[in-house]
Scaffold this active site. Structure first.
Site, PDB file in Angstrom:
ATOM      1  N   GLY A  10       0.786  -1.027  -0.006  1.00 40.95           N
ATOM      2  CA  GLY A  10       0.043   0.073   0.061  1.00 40.95           C
ATOM      3  C   GLY A  10       0.808   1.431   0.002  1.00 40.95           C
ATOM      4  N   ALA A  11       2.061   1.349  -0.741  1.00 39.95           N
ATOM      5  CA  ALA A  11       2.947   2.543  -0.640  1.00 39.95           C
ATOM      6  C   ALA A  11       2.681   3.445  -1.819  1.00 39.95           C
ATOM      7  CB  ALA A  11       4.278   1.805  -0.726  1.00 39.95           C
ATOM      8  N   TYR A 175     -14.087  -4.510   9.536  1.00 41.41           N
ATOM      9  CA  TYR A 175     -12.986  -3.820   9.735  1.00 41.41           C
ATOM     10  C   TYR A 175     -12.171  -3.836  10.855  1.00 41.41           C
ATOM     11  CZ  TYR A 175      -9.753  -0.067   9.281  1.00 41.41           C
ATOM     12  OH  TYR A 175      -8.487   0.650   9.266  1.00 41.41           O
TER      13      TYR A 175
END
Length: 300
Positions: A10-11, A175
């Site tokens: 997720g960079a 989540y």
């Protein structure tokens, strides 16, 4: 100069991008692998970081175990400096209905936990001690924090992967439960790595509430607007941080010498604190680990 590699999922934006920026700025010996779903977005991130010779973009879709396995193969084949860090950062929050991964697992569990589990398992033997693994969780995993999110409900990992038919979906609870899974995974991995005895430390990280991050992309329009424009004004409140600040904190857990040998702990920013009561439940951790191994078996 001896170079070393950090792998960040997720960079391409948000917390992951800011962590990459902070790592590159902190130590010129870091080489960062931007593990991203969209390689074009990863290339844009490299341009923003301004250090193309110290960045490598490798595609991975955590919602596909075959993509994760391909990522592992590509990392192994790439001419990278020794791997000294893995940061499990990418995450999704699905609010509108129920979605499934390519492999048929509930999306939030599949991406936030199972994809990272597969990635770490695939690269453990490539870590060069001393190495650090940091798993990004959230304060929402802890009911005692009163975050306004539904409390996690860990029944079993099998149920999380394949919710019962007819269950009323609650994306926010899924989540928070996935964030509990992140801490359970970190602690169990630490135990299996002999609490740092194999030269690899494992910590879990709460970045705080970060207005403007991509987690609200599935919210209704009014909530998305508030997330983007109203909540940033609240950054002076405890637990509310910019992505730039949280990115620096996350990078410190990867790089800062003061955390040498620190393992099996949960950090709120840079402050070690107790995580939720359920996160220390060994039976839940073992169920999560063993079920995750079984779920990976058909595609290994």
């Amino acid at each position: 100069m001896t170079m070393k590699t950090a792998i960040l999922t997720g960079a391409g934006a948000g917390l992951g991008l800011e962590c990459a920026r902070a790592l590159l700025d902190a130590d010129p010996s870091w080489h960062v692998v931007l593990a991203v779903r969209n390689p074009a977005r990863g290339a844009d991130a490299v341009a923003l970081l301004g250090a193309p010779d110290r960045c490598t973009v490798i595609e991975v879709d955590l919602a596909s175990l075959e993509s994760v396995h391909a990522f592992v193969r590509n990392v192994r084949a790439a001419q990278l400096p020794p791997i000294h860090a893995i940061v499990c950062n990418a995450g999704v929050q699905v609010i509108s209905g129920t979605e499934a991964t390519v492999d048929g697992f509930e999306m939030t569990f599949g991406v936030n936990h199972l994809g990272h589990f597969a990635l770490v398992q695939g690269l453990l033997d490539r870590l060069a001690p001393p190495a650090r693994i940091v798993v990004v969780s959230s304060g929402t995993h802890d009911p005692s924090k009163h975050t306004g999110m539904p409390n996690p409900r860990y029944t079993s990992a099998a149920e999380l992967a394949h919710p019962s038919a007819g269950e009323s979906p609650d994306g926010r609870r899924r989540y928070t439960t996935s964030k509990l899974c992140n801490v359970l995974f970190a602690y169990e991995l630490d135990r299996r790595l002999d609490h740092g005895g194999q030269g690899v430390t494992v910590t879990a990280f709460d970045p705080g509430l970060m207005p403007g991050s991509g987690l609200a992309r599935d919210y209704p329009p009014l909530q998305r607007w508030a997330w983007r424009y109203v909540l940033p004004a609240l950054r002076l409140l405890p637990g509310v941080r910019s992505t730039r600040t949280s990115g620096r904190y996350l990078a410190a857990l990867v790089d800062d010498p003061r955390f040498d040998g620190v393992t099996g702990q949960y950090f709120d920013g840079l402050r070690p604190i107790r995580s939720s009561v359920d996160s220390y439940d060994r039976d839940k951790a073992l169920d999560l680990w063993e079920t995750s191994e079984r779920l990976l078996t058909p595609v290994t």
